[in-house]
Write an enzyme that holds these catalytic residues in place. Structure first.
Site, PDB file in Angstrom:
ATOM      1  N   TYR A 123       0.868  -1.189   0.000  1.00  0.00           N
ATOM      2  CA  TYR A 123       0.000   0.000   0.000  1.00  0.00           C
ATOM      3  C   TYR A 123       0.900   1.233   0.000  1.00  0.00           C
ATOM      4  O   TYR A 123       1.712   1.407   0.915  1.00  0.00           O
ATOM      5  CB  TYR A 123      -0.880  -0.057   1.247  1.00  0.00           C
ATOM      6  CG  TYR A 123      -1.786   1.122   1.505  1.00  0.00           C
ATOM      7  CD1 TYR A 123      -3.077   1.151   0.982  1.00  0.00           C
ATOM      8  CD2 TYR A 123      -1.380   2.183   2.315  1.00  0.00           C
ATOM      9  CE1 TYR A 123      -3.932   2.214   1.256  1.00  0.00           C
ATOM     10  CE2 TYR A 123      -2.228   3.240   2.590  1.00  0.00           C
ATOM     11  CZ  TYR A 123      -3.501   3.255   2.055  1.00  0.00           C
ATOM     12  OH  TYR A 123      -4.346   4.302   2.339  1.00  0.00           O
ATOM     13  N   GLY A 241      -7.628  -1.045   8.184  1.00  0.00           N
ATOM     14  CA  GLY A 241      -6.222  -1.163   8.561  1.00  0.00           C
ATOM     15  C   GLY A 241      -5.976  -0.728   9.986  1.00  0.00           C
ATOM     16  O   GLY A 241      -5.140  -1.305  10.698  1.00  0.00           O
ATOM     17  N   ARG A 267      10.359 -16.739  38.988  1.00  0.00           N
ATOM     18  CA  ARG A 267      11.413 -15.879  39.538  1.00  0.00           C
ATOM     19  C   ARG A 267      11.159 -15.602  41.018  1.00  0.00           C
ATOM     20  O   ARG A 267      10.040 -15.263  41.416  1.00  0.00           O
ATOM     21  CB  ARG A 267      11.433 -14.558  38.757  1.00  0.00           C
ATOM     22  CG  ARG A 267      12.400 -13.513  39.274  1.00  0.00           C
ATOM     23  CD  ARG A 267      13.832 -13.881  38.994  1.00  0.00           C
ATOM     24  NE  ARG A 267      14.733 -12.759  39.300  1.00  0.00           N
ATOM     25  CZ  ARG A 267      16.037 -12.828  39.252  1.00  0.00           C
ATOM     26  NH1 ARG A 267      16.636 -13.961  38.897  1.00  0.00           N
ATOM     27  NH2 ARG A 267      16.781 -11.774  39.528  1.00  0.00           N
ATOM     28  N   GLN A 336       9.386  -4.144  32.204  1.00  0.00           N
ATOM     29  CA  GLN A 336       9.766  -3.666  33.534  1.00  0.00           C
ATOM     30  C   GLN A 336       9.660  -4.788  34.574  1.00  0.00           C
ATOM     31  O   GLN A 336      10.537  -4.941  35.434  1.00  0.00           O
ATOM     32  CB  GLN A 336       8.890  -2.484  33.943  1.00  0.00           C
ATOM     33  CG  GLN A 336       9.291  -1.806  35.236  1.00  0.00           C
ATOM     34  CD  GLN A 336      10.587  -1.018  35.112  1.00  0.00           C
ATOM     35  OE1 GLN A 336      10.986  -0.661  34.000  1.00  0.00           O
ATOM     36  NE2 GLN A 336      11.247  -0.763  36.222  1.00  0.00           N
ATOM     37  N   GLY A 340      16.014  -6.756  34.488  1.00  0.00           N
ATOM     38  CA  GLY A 340      17.080  -6.765  33.494  1.00  0.00           C
ATOM     39  C   GLY A 340      16.902  -7.822  32.429  1.00  0.00           C
ATOM     40  O   GLY A 340      17.340  -7.640  31.282  1.00  0.00           O
ATOM     41  N   GLU A 363      -0.563   3.834   9.976  1.00  0.00           N
ATOM     42  CA  GLU A 363      -2.017   3.818   9.711  1.00  0.00           C
ATOM     43  C   GLU A 363      -2.677   5.094  10.230  1.00  0.00           C
ATOM     44  O   GLU A 363      -3.858   5.111  10.592  1.00  0.00           O
ATOM     45  CB  GLU A 363      -2.693   2.579  10.343  1.00  0.00           C
ATOM     46  CG  GLU A 363      -2.080   1.245   9.964  1.00  0.00           C
ATOM     47  CD  GLU A 363      -2.448   0.789   8.558  1.00  0.00           C
ATOM     48  OE1 GLU A 363      -2.891   1.632   7.758  1.00  0.00           O
ATOM     49  OE2 GLU A 363      -2.260  -0.397   8.266  1.00  0.00           O
TER      50      GLU A 363
END
Length: 381
Positions: A123, A241, A267, A336, A340, A363
């Site tokens: 496009y 779109g 974790r 976040q 790390g 768009e």
């Protein structure tokens, strides 16, 4: 379908697209990004599943599904790779514009090859000097006998240099929107060339190049619609779109949220799993809530576009603005919460953040979405 539920068929469509994303996109997305590889074979594999002409008519090989169905597909595909899902959305927009505005000859000539992905589409509206102010485009097409000669360039064109059909908006008449027409330009047209593949923050798994037209010649029969219809055609394509790119944002963000929930269950910090900290639970709750709110607005806008509601353009702008802002925010929060590790490529989060950032620009920028919404409000009051 009610306002808040999907039919069994729609759930099956979404599940099929998610399975494809899990099996064919997600395992390779990081490598494609790193290598700047455009996986044409994988992209074309969606065609047998009916995802190359989602809302095109069946007589040219389309699936004749709704705009709402399309949002389900693009959200699901984007969980595997937002970049690839977004390109498939662009291809679908091109196929639909040919189906919707093409005459019988054009639909027969170009429609089946687009819905089968024998040929891929691009496009071409944005120019180096006209982005948000699209009606100021400078590319010019001059009729000479049975041909148009086109001169100008287009900027930031997804798939450029790798695809087969370019829908080019060019000026055939007066300044402003009413002087613009749309042309079907095959990749082998004399006078068509491309700039280098741009180096980008994200969307690296699809090429972005300038499209350059120097005395490019196309048959007059490749004019889509009538002279002067081009801006209207271009804008009508963008309503869908915008829904699709909003859906891609939700899919990328959903994937980031799922990765984060899994990570927080593995974790540990300060002797507890991350998911046991109430403050972090609240962060996840807010992320999930914002995504669900954006999804609901997106479905509302898609239903309005399907129904040809007078407010559809404004609702599509609202949905695009809210879904792309929300998607980026959720992905950034997910990074976040990974700490790390979120910044490392191995975890897949930083790629999602990079990919989703551009959705707030393309768009129609989210600032332009606010302008469309505001103009719609002034018309109704």
């Amino acid at each position: 379908m009610s306002a808040f539920s999907l039919t069994e068929d729609q759930r099956a469509i979404a599940s099929m697209a998610r399975d494809f994303a899990d099996d064919q996109l997600a395992p390779h997305a990081s490598a494609w990004d790193e290598q700047r590889h455009f996986p044409l074979d994988v992209i074309r594999a969606v065609a047998p599943l009916g995802m190359a002409g989602i809302y095109c008519r069946e007589d040219i090989g389309g699936s004749a599904l709704s705009r709402l169905d399309a949002t389900l597909i693009f959200e699901a595909l984007a969980t595997g790779c937002p970049t690839i899902s977004a390109y498939i959305s662009i291809h679908n927009m091109v196929a639909w514009m040919v189906d919707r505005y093409g005459n019988a000859t054009q639909r027969r000539a170009f429609g089946p090859s687009l819905t089968s992905m024998e040929k891929l589409g691009a496009y071409c509206l944005t120019e180096p000097g006209s982005g948000s102010d699209a009606a100021a485009l400078k590319t010019r097409a001059v009729r000479t006998g049975d041909e148009y000669i086109i001169n100008g360039s287009k900027q930031f064109i997804s798939g450029a240099g790798a695809v087969d059909i370019y829908l080019v908006m060019a000026r055939t008449g007066e300044p402003g929107a009413r002087g613009i027409s749309t042309f079907i330009v095959p990749a082998d047209s004399p006078g068509l060339s491309f700039g280098p593949n741009e180096r980008k923050m994200g969307w690296n798994a699809q090429p972005t190049r300038q499209v350059i037209m120097q005395d490019l010649r196309v048959p007059a029969s490749h004019l889509l619609g009538q002279e002067g219809d081009g801006f209207r055609i271009a804008m009508s394509g963008l309503d869908g779109g915008r829904l699709n790119i909003g859906a891609c944002s939700l899919g990328g963000a959903q994937s980031a949220l799922e990765k984060t929930i899994a990570y927080m269950g593995e974790r540990q910090a300060f002797g507890k799993y991350l998911h046991d900290f109430q403050a972090l639970q609240f962060r996840l709750a807010d992320m999930a809530t914002e995504l669900e709110a954006a999804r609901t607005l997106l479905w509302r806008a898609a239903s309005a576009l399907d129904a040809k509601d007078a407010q559809a353009t404004s609702l599509c702008a609202m949905a695009k603005r809210f879904a792309t802002d929300t998607g980026f925010m959720v992905a950034n929060q997910a990074l976040q919460l990974h700490g790390g590790y979120g910044y490392l490529a191995d975890y897949g989060i930083e790629k999602i953040v990079r990919d989703l950032r551009v959705h707030q620009i393309l768009e129609g920028t989210n600032e332009i979405m606010r302008l469309i919404i505001a103009r719609g409000l002034s018309k109704t009051n």
